[in-house]
Design a protein around this motif. Structure first.
Motif, PDB file in Angstrom:
ATOM      1  N   LYS A 190     -18.829  -9.016 -32.455  1.00 18.38           N
ATOM      2  CA  LYS A 190     -19.682  -8.036 -32.307  1.00 18.38           C
ATOM      3  C   LYS A 190     -19.427  -7.281 -31.147  1.00 18.38           C
ATOM      4  CE  LYS A 190     -22.841 -10.209 -35.240  1.00 18.38           C
ATOM      5  NZ  LYS A 190     -24.304 -10.930 -35.432  1.00 18.38           N
ATOM      6  N   ALA A 191     -19.077  -7.953 -29.831  1.00 14.10           N
ATOM      7  CA  ALA A 191     -18.753  -7.317 -28.884  1.00 14.10           C
ATOM      8  C   ALA A 191     -17.727  -6.161 -28.876  1.00 14.10           C
ATOM      9  CB  ALA A 191     -18.436  -8.314 -27.547  1.00 14.10           C
ATOM     10  N   MET A 192     -16.746  -6.299 -29.708  1.00 10.03           N
ATOM     11  CA  MET A 192     -15.771  -5.551 -30.143  1.00 10.03           C
ATOM     12  C   MET A 192     -16.020  -4.465 -31.134  1.00 10.03           C
ATOM     13  SD  MET A 192     -12.281  -7.751 -29.553  1.00 10.03           S
ATOM     14  CE  MET A 192     -12.890  -8.880 -30.847  1.00 10.03           C
ATOM     15  N   GLY A 193     -17.272  -4.439 -31.678  1.00  7.35           N
ATOM     16  CA  GLY A 193     -17.985  -3.751 -32.654  1.00  7.35           C
ATOM     17  C   GLY A 193     -17.175  -4.157 -33.949  1.00  7.35           C
ATOM     18  N   LEU A 194     -17.029  -5.559 -34.156  1.00 11.06           N
ATOM     19  CA  LEU A 194     -16.493  -6.052 -35.432  1.00 11.06           C
ATOM     20  C   LEU A 194     -17.332  -6.874 -36.041  1.00 11.06           C
ATOM     21  CD1 LEU A 194     -12.709  -6.477 -34.131  1.00 11.06           C
ATOM     22  CD2 LEU A 194     -13.725  -4.454 -35.620  1.00 11.06           C
ATOM     23  N   GLN A 195     -17.067  -7.122 -37.296  1.00  7.31           N
ATOM     24  CA  GLN A 195     -17.746  -8.320 -38.103  1.00  7.31           C
ATOM     25  C   GLN A 195     -16.664  -9.345 -38.416  1.00  7.31           C
ATOM     26  OE1 GLN A 195     -21.113  -8.512 -38.469  1.00  7.31           O
ATOM     27  NE2 GLN A 195     -21.428  -6.847 -36.926  1.00  7.31           N
ATOM     28  N   PRO A 232     -17.213 -19.866 -35.776  1.00 14.18           N
ATOM     29  CA  PRO A 232     -18.221 -20.266 -34.741  1.00 14.18           C
ATOM     30  C   PRO A 232     -18.863 -18.980 -34.009  1.00 14.18           C
ATOM     31  CG  PRO A 232     -15.970 -21.307 -34.187  1.00 14.18           C
ATOM     32  CD  PRO A 232     -16.111 -20.121 -35.405  1.00 14.18           C
ATOM     33  N   SER A 233     -20.268 -19.494 -33.530  1.00 14.10           N
ATOM     34  CA  SER A 233     -20.868 -18.389 -33.025  1.00 14.10           C
ATOM     35  C   SER A 233     -20.345 -17.712 -31.912  1.00 14.10           C
ATOM     36  CB  SER A 233     -22.589 -18.961 -32.500  1.00 14.10           C
ATOM     37  OG  SER A 233     -22.315 -20.019 -31.737  1.00 14.10           O
ATOM     38  N   ASP A 234     -19.598 -18.318 -31.044  1.00 12.50           N
ATOM     39  CA  ASP A 234     -19.160 -17.590 -29.832  1.00 12.50           C
ATOM     40  C   ASP A 234     -17.773 -16.739 -30.344  1.00 12.50           C
ATOM     41  OD1 ASP A 234     -17.459 -19.822 -30.430  1.00 12.50           O
ATOM     42  OD2 ASP A 234     -16.488 -20.058 -28.710  1.00 12.50           O
ATOM     43  N   VAL A 235     -17.300 -16.947 -31.443  1.00 13.14           N
ATOM     44  CA  VAL A 235     -16.169 -16.086 -32.013  1.00 13.14           C
ATOM     45  C   VAL A 235     -16.914 -14.861 -32.713  1.00 13.14           C
ATOM     46  CG1 VAL A 235     -14.450 -15.762 -33.611  1.00 13.14           C
ATOM     47  CG2 VAL A 235     -14.354 -18.090 -32.436  1.00 13.14           C
ATOM     48  N   GLU A 236     -18.095 -15.182 -33.185  1.00 12.02           N
ATOM     49  CA  GLU A 236     -18.845 -14.012 -33.734  1.00 12.02           C
ATOM     50  C   GLU A 236     -19.287 -13.018 -32.635  1.00 12.02           C
ATOM     51  OE1 GLU A 236     -22.330 -13.148 -37.255  1.00 12.02           O
ATOM     52  OE2 GLU A 236     -21.846 -15.285 -36.582  1.00 12.02           O
ATOM     53  N   ASP A 237     -19.826 -13.763 -31.589  1.00  8.04           N
ATOM     54  CA  ASP A 237     -20.335 -12.911 -30.615  1.00  8.04           C
ATOM     55  C   ASP A 237     -19.170 -12.094 -29.813  1.00  8.04           C
ATOM     56  OD1 ASP A 237     -22.895 -14.065 -30.814  1.00  8.04           O
ATOM     57  OD2 ASP A 237     -22.641 -15.583 -29.244  1.00  8.04           O
TER      58      ASP A 237
END
Length: 132
Positions: free
Chosen positions: A62-67, A54-59
């Motif tokens: 990304k905030a943690m510098g991960l993909q 989900p987009s919130d998990v992806e966000d």
């Protein structure tokens, strides 16, 4: 249900990719020089799995510098912790960086040796694959 997810996942074609094509001994030597104390695995028969989240998990990632990408490999040619090969498949945590044939998670590097494949996969399919 899990068997169907795994069957669908395994039958899907992905994008073929080339990993490090050198002999394992040369890859090991280079990995020791480049990883400077960071644990690493040299893997073959690997998949780069872009996990559909989900987009919130992806966000959050990304905030943690991960993909939302992981490496799943059937063959561990070399484990720097034991200084030898190991039996069984392995899965990384989420991607911090991908540079040519080196996939980095938060704490470990995975050197992608030989050919591999990149695929998109749902989180339930990934979990089913791990339980298979």
């Amino acid at each position: 249900m899990e068997a169907a997810l795994v069957a669908d996942f395994l039958s899907e074609h992905g994008l073929p990719l080339d990993g490090d094509g050198r002999l394992d001994e040369l890859i090991v030597e280079t990995a020791w020089a480049n990883n400077q104390g960071r644990p690493f695995y040299i893997v073959r028969d690997w998949l780069l799995l872009d996990i559909m989240v989900p987009s919130d998990v992806e966000d959050d990632l990304k905030a943690m510098g991960l993909q939302p990408t992981v490496v799943f490999a059937n063959t561990v040619v070399y484990d720097s912790k034991t200084r030898r090969s190991r039996v069984g498949a392995i899965r990384s945590s989420f991607q911090r960086a991908l540079d040519n044939c080196t996939f980095e998670s938060m704490n470990t590097s995975y050197i992608l040796a030989g050919p591999g494949t990149r695929k998109h996969v749902s989180l339930p399919a990934l979990q089913a694959l791990e339980n298979a």
